[in-house]
Scaffold this motif. Structure first.
Motif, PDB file in Angstrom:
ATOM      1  N   LEU A  80      46.226   2.398  15.628  1.00 10.29           N
ATOM      2  CA  LEU A  80      45.138   1.865  15.994  1.00 10.29           C
ATOM      3  C   LEU A  80      45.034   1.730  17.436  1.00 10.29           C
ATOM      4  N   ILE A  81      46.078   1.306  18.140  1.00  6.55           N
ATOM      5  CA  ILE A  81      46.000   1.003  19.761  1.00  6.55           C
ATOM      6  C   ILE A  81      45.992   2.708  20.367  1.00  6.55           C
ATOM      7  N   ALA A  82      46.569   3.668  19.691  1.00 10.37           N
ATOM      8  CA  ALA A  82      46.330   5.114  20.110  1.00 10.37           C
ATOM      9  C   ALA A  82      44.841   5.487  20.319  1.00 10.37           C
ATOM     10  N   GLN A  83      44.105   4.886  19.235  1.00  8.38           N
ATOM     11  CA  GLN A  83      42.585   4.960  19.115  1.00  8.38           C
ATOM     12  C   GLN A  83      41.747   4.152  19.856  1.00  8.38           C
ATOM     13  N   GLY A  84      42.439   3.278  20.662  1.00  7.61           N
ATOM     14  CA  GLY A  84      41.674   2.566  21.543  1.00  7.61           C
ATOM     15  C   GLY A  84      41.181   1.299  20.789  1.00  7.61           C
ATOM     16  N   LEU A  85      41.744   0.869  19.530  1.00  2.00           N
ATOM     17  CA  LEU A  85      41.267  -0.252  18.721  1.00  2.00           C
ATOM     18  C   LEU A  85      42.304  -1.549  18.930  1.00  2.00           C
ATOM     19  N   ASP A  86      41.763  -2.475  18.935  1.00  4.15           N
ATOM     20  CA  ASP A  86      42.759  -3.656  19.020  1.00  4.15           C
ATOM     21  C   ASP A  86      43.074  -4.133  17.764  1.00  4.15           C
TER      22      ASP A  86
END
Length: 304
Positions: A115-121
DNA sequence: AAGCTCGTCAACCGCACCCCA
DNA sequence: GTGGGGTGCGGTTGACGAGCT
Protein backbone atom coordinates in the motif's frame (compact mmCIF):
# COMPACT_ATOMS: atom_id res chain seq x y z
CA UNK A 1 6.92 -11.72 34.18
CA UNK A 2 4.47 -14.57 33.87
CA UNK A 3 0.76 -14.45 33.30
CA UNK A 4 -1.44 -14.11 36.31
CA UNK A 5 -2.94 -17.46 35.43
CA UNK A 6 0.37 -19.21 35.95
CA UNK A 7 2.41 -16.92 38.14
CA UNK A 8 2.65 -19.52 40.86
CA UNK A 9 4.09 -22.23 38.70
CA UNK A 10 7.37 -22.68 36.94
CA UNK A 11 6.58 -22.44 33.26
CA UNK A 12 8.54 -22.96 30.12
CA UNK A 13 8.55 -20.24 27.50
CA UNK A 14 9.66 -19.87 23.93
CA UNK A 15 9.24 -22.20 21.02
CA UNK A 16 7.23 -25.36 21.42
CA UNK A 17 8.89 -28.72 20.94
CA UNK A 18 7.21 -31.49 18.91
CA UNK A 19 6.76 -33.44 22.14
CA UNK A 20 4.89 -30.58 23.72
CA UNK A 21 2.74 -30.23 20.63
CA UNK A 22 1.94 -33.94 20.82
CA UNK A 23 0.91 -33.72 24.44
CA UNK A 24 -1.32 -30.73 23.79
CA UNK A 25 -2.93 -32.25 20.71
CA UNK A 26 -3.61 -35.54 22.48
CA UNK A 27 -5.07 -33.84 25.49
CA UNK A 28 -7.39 -31.55 23.56
CA UNK A 29 -8.39 -34.28 21.15
CA UNK A 30 -9.34 -36.56 24.01
CA UNK A 31 -10.74 -34.11 26.53
CA UNK A 32 -11.27 -30.78 24.82
CA UNK A 33 -9.54 -27.73 26.24
CA UNK A 34 -12.17 -26.86 28.83
CA UNK A 35 -10.65 -24.32 31.15
CA UNK A 36 -7.34 -23.32 29.59
CA UNK A 37 -5.70 -22.64 32.90
CA UNK A 38 -6.07 -26.30 33.80
CA UNK A 39 -4.85 -27.63 30.44
CA UNK A 40 -1.10 -27.58 31.14
CA UNK A 41 -1.49 -29.55 34.34
CA UNK A 42 -3.84 -32.09 32.79
CA UNK A 43 -1.74 -32.39 29.66
CA UNK A 44 1.52 -32.67 31.57
CA UNK A 45 3.01 -29.50 30.17
CA UNK A 46 5.27 -26.98 31.85
CA UNK A 47 3.45 -24.16 30.11
CA UNK A 48 0.86 -21.65 31.20
CA UNK A 49 -2.71 -21.99 30.00
CA UNK A 50 -2.46 -18.89 27.93
CA UNK A 51 0.51 -20.24 26.04
CA UNK A 52 -1.34 -23.52 25.42
CA UNK A 53 -4.36 -21.69 24.11
CA UNK A 54 -2.27 -19.59 21.77
CA UNK A 55 -0.36 -22.59 20.49
CA UNK A 56 -3.56 -24.46 19.80
CA UNK A 57 -5.40 -21.57 18.14
CA UNK A 58 -2.51 -20.33 16.04
CA UNK A 59 -0.78 -23.55 15.11
CA UNK A 60 -2.22 -26.87 16.17
CA UNK A 61 -5.90 -26.50 15.38
CA UNK A 62 -6.83 -29.03 12.71
CA UNK A 63 -8.92 -26.61 10.67
CA UNK A 64 -6.09 -24.22 10.00
CA UNK A 65 -5.20 -23.44 6.43
CA UNK A 66 -1.51 -23.61 5.64
CA UNK A 67 0.52 -21.86 3.01
CA UNK A 68 0.71 -18.36 1.71
CA UNK A 69 -2.25 -16.09 1.31
CA UNK A 70 -4.07 -16.12 -2.00
CA UNK A 71 -4.73 -12.98 -4.00
CA UNK A 72 -8.38 -13.22 -3.07
CA UNK A 73 -7.53 -13.47 0.61
CA UNK A 74 -5.23 -10.49 0.27
CA UNK A 75 -7.96 -8.42 -1.32
CA UNK A 76 -10.36 -9.46 1.38
CA UNK A 77 -7.94 -8.40 4.07
CA UNK A 78 -7.46 -5.01 2.46
CA UNK A 79 -11.16 -4.46 2.00
CA UNK A 80 -12.09 -5.50 5.50
CA UNK A 81 -9.20 -3.60 7.02
CA UNK A 82 -10.37 -0.46 5.30
CA UNK A 83 -13.61 -0.78 7.19
CA UNK A 84 -12.59 -2.28 10.49
CA UNK A 85 -9.02 -1.08 10.94
CA UNK A 86 -6.63 -3.21 12.97
CA UNK A 87 -9.28 -5.52 14.29
CA UNK A 88 -7.40 -8.61 13.28
CA UNK A 89 -9.67 -11.10 14.94
CA UNK A 90 -12.67 -9.68 13.09
CA UNK A 91 -10.77 -9.65 9.83
CA UNK A 92 -9.65 -13.24 10.35
CA UNK A 93 -13.26 -14.33 10.71
CA UNK A 94 -13.69 -13.53 7.03
CA UNK A 95 -10.81 -15.82 6.12
CA UNK A 96 -11.62 -19.40 7.01
CA UNK A 97 -8.61 -21.27 8.34
CA UNK A 98 -6.60 -18.15 9.04
CA UNK A 99 -5.81 -16.76 12.46
CA UNK A 100 -5.72 -13.20 13.63
CA UNK A 101 -2.01 -13.56 14.26
CA UNK A 102 -1.44 -14.78 10.73
CA UNK A 103 -3.45 -11.96 9.23
CA UNK A 104 -1.70 -9.41 11.38
CA UNK A 105 1.74 -10.69 10.42
CA UNK A 106 0.82 -10.80 6.75
CA UNK A 107 -0.46 -7.27 6.95
CA UNK A 108 2.62 -5.93 8.67
CA UNK A 109 5.13 -7.79 6.56
CA UNK A 110 3.51 -7.61 3.16
CA UNK A 111 0.32 -5.69 2.52
CA UNK A 112 1.38 -2.59 4.37
CA UNK A 113 4.42 -2.22 2.19
CA UNK A 114 2.42 -2.74 -0.96
CA UNK A 115 0.00 0.00 0.00
CA UNK A 116 2.78 2.39 0.89
CA UNK A 117 4.50 1.62 -2.38
CA UNK A 118 1.30 2.61 -4.12
CA UNK A 119 1.19 5.87 -2.21
CA UNK A 120 -1.59 4.82 0.12
CA UNK A 121 -1.70 5.24 3.84
CA UNK A 122 -2.06 1.68 5.20
CA UNK A 123 -3.97 2.96 8.20
CA UNK A 124 -6.54 5.08 6.46
CA UNK A 125 -6.25 3.73 2.91
CA UNK A 126 -6.17 7.32 1.81
CA UNK A 127 -3.93 8.69 -0.85
CA UNK A 128 -0.73 9.97 0.66
CA UNK A 129 1.03 13.11 -0.34
CA UNK A 130 4.45 12.54 -1.82
CA UNK A 131 6.01 13.71 1.43
CA UNK A 132 3.97 11.28 3.46
CA UNK A 133 4.82 8.48 1.09
CA UNK A 134 8.51 9.19 1.43
CA UNK A 135 8.22 9.32 5.17
CA UNK A 136 6.37 6.03 5.36
CA UNK A 137 8.74 4.33 3.02
CA UNK A 138 11.61 5.45 5.18
CA UNK A 139 9.91 4.58 8.43
CA UNK A 140 7.82 1.58 7.60
CA UNK A 141 6.35 1.33 11.02
CA UNK A 142 2.75 1.71 12.07
CA UNK A 143 3.57 3.96 14.97
CA UNK A 144 5.42 6.34 12.73
CA UNK A 145 2.35 7.55 10.96
CA UNK A 146 -0.09 7.76 13.79
CA UNK A 147 0.04 11.47 13.24
CA UNK A 148 -1.50 11.02 9.82
CA UNK A 149 -4.28 9.04 11.31
CA UNK A 150 -5.02 11.73 13.80
CA UNK A 151 -5.05 14.40 11.15
CA UNK A 152 -7.17 12.36 8.78
CA UNK A 153 -9.53 10.09 10.64
CA UNK A 154 -10.53 7.26 8.36
CA UNK A 155 -13.60 7.51 6.16
CA UNK A 156 -15.78 9.69 8.29
CA UNK A 157 -17.32 13.00 7.59
CA UNK A 158 -20.35 14.40 9.25
CA UNK A 159 -22.41 17.51 9.50
CA UNK A 160 -20.37 18.78 12.39
CA UNK A 161 -17.05 18.23 10.72
CA UNK A 162 -14.73 21.11 10.08
CA UNK A 163 -13.93 22.14 6.58
CA UNK A 164 -10.72 20.21 6.88
CA UNK A 165 -12.64 17.08 7.74
CA UNK A 166 -15.02 17.65 4.90
CA UNK A 167 -12.26 18.05 2.40
CA UNK A 168 -10.93 14.80 3.74
CA UNK A 169 -13.72 13.24 1.75
CA UNK A 170 -11.92 14.24 -1.38
CA UNK A 171 -8.79 12.50 -0.24
CA UNK A 172 -10.86 9.50 0.71
CA UNK A 173 -12.66 9.31 -2.58
CA UNK A 174 -9.69 8.67 -4.78
CA UNK A 175 -8.13 5.67 -3.14
CA UNK A 176 -11.42 4.11 -2.32
CA UNK A 177 -12.58 3.89 -5.87
CA UNK A 178 -9.38 2.22 -6.90
CA UNK A 179 -8.18 0.23 -3.97
CA UNK A 180 -10.62 -2.64 -4.00
CA UNK A 181 -8.57 -4.47 -6.55
CA UNK A 182 -5.53 -2.33 -6.47
CA UNK A 183 -3.37 -4.94 -8.10
CA UNK A 184 -5.64 -4.81 -11.07
CA UNK A 185 -5.99 -1.07 -11.26
CA UNK A 186 -2.77 0.27 -9.98
CA UNK A 187 -1.65 1.07 -13.48
CA UNK A 188 -4.78 2.97 -14.29
CA UNK A 189 -4.85 5.17 -11.23
CA UNK A 190 -4.01 8.37 -12.99
CA UNK A 191 -5.29 11.43 -11.23
CA UNK A 192 -4.80 14.87 -12.59
CA UNK A 193 -4.37 17.99 -10.53
CA UNK A 194 -7.68 19.32 -11.86
CA UNK A 195 -9.43 16.16 -10.71
CA UNK A 196 -8.00 16.61 -7.27
CA UNK A 197 -9.11 20.20 -7.18
CA UNK A 198 -12.55 19.27 -8.37
CA UNK A 199 -12.85 16.64 -5.68
CA UNK A 200 -11.76 19.11 -3.09
CA UNK A 201 -14.41 21.49 -4.29
CA UNK A 202 -16.94 18.70 -4.20
CA UNK A 203 -16.01 17.92 -0.63
CA UNK A 204 -16.25 21.55 0.32
CA UNK A 205 -19.73 21.68 -1.10
CA UNK A 206 -20.88 18.72 0.88
CA UNK A 207 -21.11 20.77 4.01
CA UNK A 208 -24.64 19.97 4.97
CA UNK A 209 -24.53 16.22 5.01
CA UNK A 210 -26.27 14.30 7.67
CA UNK A 211 -24.83 11.28 9.43
CA UNK A 212 -21.45 9.81 8.69
CA UNK A 213 -20.79 9.26 5.06
CA UNK A 214 -18.05 6.90 4.22
CA UNK A 215 -16.57 5.22 1.24
CA UNK A 216 -16.63 1.52 0.90
CA UNK A 217 -14.91 -0.65 -1.61
CA UNK A 218 -18.30 -1.01 -3.15
CA UNK A 219 -18.73 2.68 -3.74
CA UNK A 220 -20.53 5.40 -1.93
CA UNK A 221 -22.34 4.47 1.20
CA UNK A 222 -23.39 5.62 4.58
CA UNK A 223 -22.18 3.91 7.68
CA UNK A 224 -24.53 4.02 10.57
CA UNK A 225 -22.11 3.98 13.46
CA UNK A 226 -24.60 2.78 15.96
CA UNK A 227 -25.51 -0.28 13.98
CA UNK A 228 -22.37 -0.60 11.91
CA UNK A 229 -24.60 -1.19 8.93
CA UNK A 230 -24.33 0.27 5.47
CA UNK A 231 -27.02 2.36 3.87
CA UNK A 232 -26.97 2.68 0.13
CA UNK A 233 -26.51 5.97 -1.61
CA UNK A 234 -25.07 8.02 1.19
CA UNK A 235 -23.65 10.55 -1.20
CA UNK A 236 -25.86 11.66 -3.99
CA UNK A 237 -24.78 13.04 -7.31
CA UNK A 238 -27.20 15.20 -9.25
CA UNK A 239 -28.76 13.35 -12.12
CA UNK A 240 -28.48 16.17 -14.61
CA UNK A 241 -24.76 16.33 -13.99
CA UNK A 242 -24.32 12.70 -14.88
CA UNK A 243 -26.35 13.24 -18.01
CA UNK A 244 -24.29 16.27 -18.86
CA UNK A 245 -21.16 14.25 -18.55
CA UNK A 246 -22.51 11.77 -21.01
CA UNK A 247 -22.54 8.85 -18.62
CA UNK A 248 -24.01 5.78 -20.23
CA UNK A 249 -26.18 2.95 -19.22
CA UNK A 250 -24.11 2.03 -16.21
CA UNK A 251 -24.41 5.52 -14.90
CA UNK A 252 -28.14 5.33 -15.34
CA UNK A 253 -28.17 2.26 -13.24
CA UNK A 254 -26.04 3.99 -10.69
CA UNK A 255 -28.26 6.98 -10.54
CA UNK A 256 -31.33 4.83 -10.30
CA UNK A 257 -29.82 3.32 -7.21
CA UNK A 258 -28.82 6.65 -5.86
CA UNK A 259 -32.14 8.25 -6.58
CA UNK A 260 -33.87 5.50 -4.70
CA UNK A 261 -32.62 7.16 -1.57
CA UNK A 262 -33.47 10.84 -1.50
CA UNK A 263 -32.13 11.23 1.97
CA UNK A 264 -29.37 13.62 1.05
CA UNK A 265 -30.00 14.29 -2.54
CA UNK A 266 -31.71 17.62 -2.35
CA UNK A 267 -29.09 19.17 -0.18
CA UNK A 268 -26.31 17.79 -2.29
CA UNK A 269 -27.92 19.06 -5.45
CA UNK A 270 -28.57 22.45 -3.95
CA UNK A 271 -25.05 22.91 -2.79
CA UNK A 272 -23.24 21.37 -5.69
CA UNK A 273 -21.26 23.58 -7.98
CA UNK A 274 -22.09 22.20 -11.37
CA UNK A 275 -19.10 23.78 -13.03
CA UNK A 276 -16.43 22.46 -10.78
CA UNK A 277 -16.75 18.72 -10.83
CA UNK A 278 -15.43 16.40 -13.46
CA UNK A 279 -17.97 13.64 -13.87
CA UNK A 280 -15.98 11.98 -16.53
CA UNK A 281 -13.44 11.38 -13.87
CA UNK A 282 -15.93 9.95 -11.43
CA UNK A 283 -17.43 7.82 -14.14
CA UNK A 284 -14.11 6.46 -15.22
CA UNK A 285 -12.95 5.97 -11.69
CA UNK A 286 -16.00 4.21 -10.34
CA UNK A 287 -17.44 2.15 -13.08
CA UNK A 288 -14.46 0.11 -14.21
CA UNK A 289 -14.27 -1.60 -10.87
CA UNK A 290 -17.99 -2.17 -10.80
CA UNK A 291 -18.22 -0.46 -7.49
CA UNK A 292 -21.85 0.41 -7.81
CA UNK A 293 -23.17 -2.60 -9.52
CA UNK A 294 -21.64 -5.37 -7.51
CA UNK A 295 -22.98 -5.86 -4.07
CA UNK A 296 -20.28 -8.16 -2.82
CA UNK A 297 -19.17 -9.76 0.37
CA UNK A 298 -17.72 -6.51 1.59
CA UNK A 299 -21.17 -5.02 1.70
CA UNK A 300 -22.29 -8.01 3.62
CA UNK A 301 -19.46 -7.44 6.02
CA UNK A 302 -20.34 -4.01 7.18
CA UNK A 303 -22.88 -5.08 8.32
CA UNK A 304 -21.71 -7.97 10.39
C1' DA B 1 33.50 -18.22 5.30
C1' DA B 2 32.01 -14.82 8.41
C1' DG B 3 29.40 -11.06 9.68
C1' DC B 4 25.58 -8.18 8.90
C1' DT B 5 20.88 -6.79 7.56
C1' DC B 6 16.32 -7.61 6.75
C1' DG B 7 11.93 -10.12 6.53
C1' DT B 8 8.93 -13.43 8.48
C1' DC B 9 6.38 -15.44 11.97
C1' DA B 10 5.71 -17.80 16.47
C1' DA B 11 5.18 -16.44 20.91
C1' DC B 12 4.75 -13.22 24.66
C1' DC B 13 2.80 -9.19 27.17
C1' DG B 14 -0.55 -6.32 28.95
C1' DC B 15 -4.98 -4.63 28.77
C1' DA B 16 -9.99 -4.97 28.31
C1' DC B 17 -13.94 -7.47 28.61
C1' DC B 18 -17.03 -11.04 30.34
C1' DC B 19 -18.90 -13.97 33.66
C1' DC B 20 -19.88 -15.52 38.06
C1' DA B 21 -19.85 -15.85 42.97
C1' DG C 1 -22.37 -3.58 43.03
C1' DT C 2 -17.89 -5.55 43.03
C1' DG C 3 -13.82 -8.24 42.84
C1' DG C 4 -11.40 -12.03 40.86
C1' DG C 5 -10.61 -15.57 37.44
C1' DG C 6 -10.76 -16.72 32.63
C1' DT C 7 -10.53 -15.43 27.99
C1' DG C 8 -9.84 -12.63 23.77
C1' DC C 9 -7.37 -9.32 21.41
C1' DG C 10 -3.87 -6.08 19.52
C1' DG C 11 0.81 -4.61 19.92
C1' DT C 12 5.38 -6.00 20.39
C1' DT C 13 9.40 -8.91 20.76
C1' DG C 14 12.79 -12.03 19.46
C1' DA C 15 14.38 -16.24 17.09
C1' DC C 16 15.59 -17.79 12.83
C1' DG C 17 16.61 -18.11 8.00
C1' DA C 18 17.73 -16.00 3.57
C1' DG C 19 20.24 -12.84 1.10
C1' DC C 20 23.87 -9.61 0.74
C1' DT C 21 28.55 -7.67 1.49
Amino acid sequence: MGHHCCSKQKVKRGLWSPEEDDKLIKHITNHGHGCWSSVPKLAGLQRCGKSCRLRWINYLRPDLKRGSFTEQEENTIIDVHRILGNRWAQIAKHLPGRTDNEVKNFWNSCIKKKLIAQGLDPNTHNLLSSNQTKLLKNNNNASDHDSFQQETPPFTIDSTSSKTAQSHLAATLLPCVNIPHYDQYQNSMIVSQSDLMALDQFAANCSSMESNNVMSSSGFGTLNESTCMWDAGGIELPFEQQQKAGAGQEADHVMAQLNSSDHLQNEAVNTFDSNSFDFDFVDSALLPSGVYCNVNSMDQLAWD
